[in-house]
Write an enzyme that holds these catalytic residues in place. Structure first.
Site, PDB file in Angstrom:
ATOM      1  N   HIS A 212      64.511  14.120  29.919  1.00 47.40           N
ATOM      2  CA  HIS A 212      64.324  14.646  31.278  1.00 47.40           C
ATOM      3  C   HIS A 212      63.559  13.728  32.204  1.00 47.40           C
ATOM      4  O   HIS A 212      63.385  14.030  33.381  1.00 47.40           O
ATOM      5  CB  HIS A 212      63.716  16.055  31.237  1.00 47.40           C
ATOM      6  CG  HIS A 212      62.280  16.145  30.834  1.00 47.40           C
ATOM      7  ND1 HIS A 212      61.291  16.379  31.750  1.00 47.40           N
ATOM      8  CD2 HIS A 212      61.672  16.056  29.634  1.00 47.40           C
ATOM      9  CE1 HIS A 212      60.127  16.446  31.112  1.00 47.40           C
ATOM     10  NE2 HIS A 212      60.335  16.247  29.832  1.00 47.40           N
ATOM     11  N   CYS A 336      43.711  20.959  31.939  1.00 44.85           N
ATOM     12  CA  CYS A 336      42.749  22.020  31.648  1.00 44.85           C
ATOM     13  C   CYS A 336      42.655  22.237  30.150  1.00 44.85           C
ATOM     14  O   CYS A 336      43.609  22.059  29.428  1.00 44.85           O
ATOM     15  CB  CYS A 336      43.126  23.314  32.352  1.00 44.85           C
ATOM     16  SG  CYS A 336      44.654  24.006  31.788  1.00 44.85           S
TER      17      CYS A 336
HETATM   18  N1  PLP Z   1      55.063  11.230  26.028  1.00 44.44           N
HETATM   19  C1  PLP Z   1      54.828  10.938  27.314  1.00 44.44           C
HETATM   20  C2  PLP Z   1      54.177   9.644  27.669  1.00 44.44           C
HETATM   21  C3  PLP Z   1      55.184  11.833  28.317  1.00 44.44           C
HETATM   22  O1  PLP Z   1      54.923  11.528  29.602  1.00 44.44           O
HETATM   23  C4  PLP Z   1      55.830  13.032  27.956  1.00 44.44           C
HETATM   24  C5  PLP Z   1      56.222  13.959  29.028  1.00 44.44           C
HETATM   25  O2  PLP Z   1      55.844  15.035  29.202  1.00 44.44           O
HETATM   26  C6  PLP Z   1      56.060  13.298  26.582  1.00 44.44           C
HETATM   27  C7  PLP Z   1      55.655  12.359  25.657  1.00 44.44           C
HETATM   28  C8  PLP Z   1      56.714  14.559  26.112  1.00 44.44           C
HETATM   29  O3  PLP Z   1      58.104  14.551  26.319  1.00 44.44           O
HETATM   30  P1  PLP Z   1      58.889  15.944  26.397  1.00 44.44           P
HETATM   31  O4  PLP Z   1      58.505  16.579  27.686  1.00 44.44           O
HETATM   32  O5  PLP Z   1      60.330  15.563  26.338  1.00 44.44           O
HETATM   33  O6  PLP Z   1      58.495  16.739  25.207  1.00 44.44           O
END
Ligand code: PLP
Length: 405
Positions: A212, A336
């Site tokens: 996403h 938070c």
């Molecule tokens: N790792 C990072 C650096 C992220 O920015 C995100 C985003 O929320 C995630 C992991 C988690 O990915 P997901 O939202 O697909 O679980």
């Protein structure tokens, strides 16, 4: 509305919806079924895997589709740590950076709490950079009788940080780990679409991605696991994904992710040039127009799409709300914890004062960002900070649930 929160999520691209649509409708087969519908689905899944492998420069069998970046991170850290310790009980140490996303930080905490691993945290400098030499020393162990990394099960340092956009020197970090025989994982969720994902050039053993952030739906991700790197599955069942992740494969979302990755990779050069110019102009304008503004993260080693600041003397949450009232959508840097506002761990790890850390805002955008939109955002930001400038940083938050993604 000017949406400056693309690092949190992106809309699904039209081409992606079109590519995935058949696998939600008439070609709805289960890839494990031995009839034509099933075989169609299996072929689509194989195609998606091959496309994604082409972007990453790896073998298709080295890829596991997951439910998102969080699951890919969990599988990498826990799966590799558990498998490597099972093979050699001396491998009881996990090394992660101080600025990891909770998907890695909490997986490390779980490994410590439930499985008794030692977790070593590699610090970052004021610009959020991990020093490869310091990382190598930490892997190696204490100067007096270090273990030369033999006790490390896995190490993980993110490619690009989600709060301040700093981009790590992954080839150098991965080389340090490789020199000691330690599998090195990187969370490339924010890097996708902006940075080179060639796993050979990066030298990584494992790499996580999320759909996403690049124009695919929420709820799909990918883990690259270099052939030969052991990984204990976390989800058991029918043995799909070569046993690494059981469960009927989400064919439509796998196709979506592969299509989005291909599209974003194909447009990467132009997107990077454009976004970098737009970002730098925006940063200069904000620093010029808002005297209180302090850029967070590295000035140049940062994602082309992220501009992040602290505004000492204001409240990040109040500025965020004031901006939203003015149709500018961004993120605050405060996450938070248990209902109470805690300053961002990323910023405090960078040495930012706790009160100042609570004044953080992140502006992140896609390849379609325009100077006009960002000029307007800078103007609205100036007006918002002026209006709220007298607010104290502490105790003013009314919407503390806005976490940085
Ligand atoms: N790792 C990072 C650096 C992220 O920015 C995100 C985003 O929320 C995630 C992991 C988690 O990915 P997901 O939202 O697909 O679980």
């Amino acid at each position: 509305m000017i949406f400056l929160d693309a690092a949190a999520t992106t809309p699904v691209r039209r081409e992606v919806i079109e590519a995935m649509f058949p696998f939600l409708t008439n070609q709805f087969g289960n890839p494990s079924s031995h009839h034509e519908l099933g075989e169609q689905a299996a072929a689509a899944l194989a195609g998606a895997r091959a496309w994604a492998a082409a972007v990453l420069g790896c073998h298709p069998e080295e890829l596991t589709f997951t439910s998102g970046g969080t699951e890919a991170d969990n599988l990498a850290l826990k799966g590799i740590a558990l498998a490597r310790r099972a093979a050699d009980p001396r491998r009881n140490r996990v090394v992660v950076s101080a600025i990891e996303h909770p998907a890695i930080a909490e997986s490390a905490a779980y490994l410590r709490r439930v499985h008794g691993f030692t977790v070593d945290v590699v610090p970052v400098g004021p610009d959020a950079l991990v020093d490869p030499a310091g990382f190598a020393r930490l892997l190696h162990g204490r100067p007096d009788g270090g273990t030369a990394g033999r006790d490390v099960a896995v190490a993980s340092v993110m490619y690009a940080n989600n709060e301040v956009g700093t981009v790590q020197d992954i080839p150098a970090l991965a080389a340090a780990a490789r020199g000691l025989g330690v599998p090195f994982h990187t969370d490339a969720v924010q890097a996708a679409g902006w940075l080179d994902l060639d796993v050979g050039a990066l030298g990584v053993s494992a790499l996580s991605l999320s759909g996403h952030k690049v124009g695919a739906p929420k709820g799909v991700g990918l883990l690259y696991l270099r052939g030969g790197v052991p990984c204990e599955p976390l989800v058991h069942g029918g043995g799909q994904e070569r046993g690494t992740r059981s469960g009927t494969e989400n064919v439509a979302f796998a196709v979506a992710l592969a299509t989005a990755l291909r599209l974003s990779d194909a447009g990467r050069g132009t997107a990077v040039d454009h976004a970098t110019a737009v970002r730098d102009r925006f940063i200069d304008q904000v620093l010029d127009r808002v005297p209180a503004a302090r850029l967070t993260g590295h000035r140049t080693r940062r994602l082309p799409s992220v501009a992040s600041f602290c505004f000492p003397g204001t409240s990040g949450e109040s500025v965020l709300l004031e901006l939203e009232r003015r149709s500018i959508i961004c993120s605050s840097g405060s996450a938070c914890a248990a209902g109470a506002d805690e300053p961002s761990q990323v910023l405090t790890a960078m040495g930012v004062d706790r009160a100042v850390a609570q004044t953080a805002l992140r502006f992140s955008f896609g390849a379609d960002a325009t100077n006009d939109a960002l000029d307007r955002a800078a103007g609205e930001l100036e007006a918002a900070v002026q209006r709220l400038g007298s607010y104290a940083a502490a105790g003013t938050s009314s919407r503390s649930r806005r976490k940085i993604q």
